[in-house]
Design an enzyme around this catalytic site. Sequence first.
Site, PDB file in Angstrom:
ATOM      1  N   GLU A   1       8.147 -16.602  30.946  1.00 44.68           N
ATOM      2  CA  GLU A   1       7.086 -16.525  29.935  1.00 44.68           C
ATOM      3  C   GLU A   1       6.411 -17.879  29.763  1.00 44.68           C
ATOM      4  OE1 GLU A   1      10.186 -15.490  29.805  1.00 44.68           O
ATOM      5  OE2 GLU A   1      10.516 -13.909  28.320  1.00 44.68           O
TER       6      GLU A   1
ATOM      7  N   TRP B   1      29.019  -9.591  69.173  1.00 43.68           N
ATOM      8  CA  TRP B   1      28.327  -9.121  67.989  1.00 43.68           C
ATOM      9  C   TRP B   1      28.198  -7.615  68.086  1.00 43.68           C
ATOM     10  CZ3 TRP B   1      28.020 -12.542  64.301  1.00 43.68           C
ATOM     11  CH2 TRP B   1      27.941 -13.883  64.612  1.00 43.68           C
TER      12      TRP B   1
END
Length: 369
Positions: free
Chosen positions: A56, A173
């Site tokens: 704000e 992987w």
Amino acid sequence: MATAAEAHAMRRAVALAARGLGHTSPNPVVGCVILDAGGRVAGEGWHQRAGGPHAEVHALHAAGERARGGTALVTLEPCDHTGRTGPCSQALISAGVARVRYAVADPTAQARGGAATLAAAGIEVAAGLLAQEAEAVNEPWLTAMRRGRPFVLWKYAATLDGRSAAADGTSRWITSPASRADVHRLRAEADAVVVGSGTLRADDPHLAVRGREGVTQPLRVVLDTRATVKPGARVLDDAAPTLIAVAEDADTAHLRRLPGVRTVRLPRAGTGLQIPALLAELHGRGVRSVLLEGGPTLAGAFLAAGAVDKVVGYLAPVLLGAGPAALADAGITTITQALRLETTDVTRLGPDLRVTATPTAPAPLAEEN
Ligand SMILES: NC(=O)c1ccc[n+]([C@@H]2O[C@H](COP(=O)([O-])OP(=O)(O)OC[C@H]3O[C@@H](n4cnc5c(N)ncnc54)[C@H](OP(=O)(O)O)[C@@H]3O)[C@@H](O)[C@H]2O)c1
């Protein structure tokens, strides 16, 4: 009823809030847009880092005098307390805004009450605009506040036949570079990345974020009951802070002089360390979101402790036929106890599928564990 301009501004505020992910803990992510009295965008801002101005304040600063008589759209109820910065409720009152629309109420005893303060000052206040979207962007923080422990996202990579490693323990992987890059995004948004000592010994993981600009590195956490981690392990380098969780009687002399490496002693539970004690310790250190990266044994312990809030599985079109399953024992012995999840997203990443799911029954609150 919100106007189209207000709904548009709140959507923008949610997008702004997301820019803070990974940088604001122990605070929430918050975005704010100020519309002037004519409904045009006058200023916008987001909470960029803990200790810095709230959303704000940034937006009011950008709007200047144009905020007077205008509307503030905020993703979270404006705070009403003085912490490292002043209360946003007062900043909005001083700026002379006529209306405040916020999406989600602040669940914390410390900061709530902003809406009441604004209303008492004669400002028109309304809650709930785009609440679902604003909840989603702040899911880790809101979950942490409601449960009194960090939000836990368990991430795993598996073959299509559900294996997380080959029979010899190798797992690099399974998934594609696209999936692995996505994991670095998850790490960048998390406050802490957690693995068990089995993964430490098998993979020597680094666990820091790579390939992304301007990230706040997460705390790297290893559950290593007997402090087996050896100097030279990649997780002990200076790329990010590291916390080694050990048992009360573990010998940690070899870890004492490593810069950026801390140890914490936790009570034992069965063969490992108590998960609720770990989460309480991390919560006390300001960690609001944890990325649990495995392995299967530790993930099983987290699930058994009711400490997984979301699951992200990367499924590769690969078959192994042998090797450990993505998840080890989670205390489930019969089909009626199966943990049911709701799939909230399925995305293709290169050749892989990323499946996001949440348990249909919410995990018990911390004090119930
Ligand atoms: N595909 C994937 O997504 C993925 C991800 C990670 C790992 N992996 C693979 O998984 C394998 C390693 O997994 P893992 O299951 O053997 O080991 P792990 O889950 O990484 O670690 C388990 C160890 O953590 C320690 N621990 C401490 N507190 C615990 C608790 N409350 N509950 C459970 N464990 C606790 C225990 O050892 P101490 O008591 O000795 O400390 C336990 O043996 C490797 O092959 C690795 O490549 C795959």
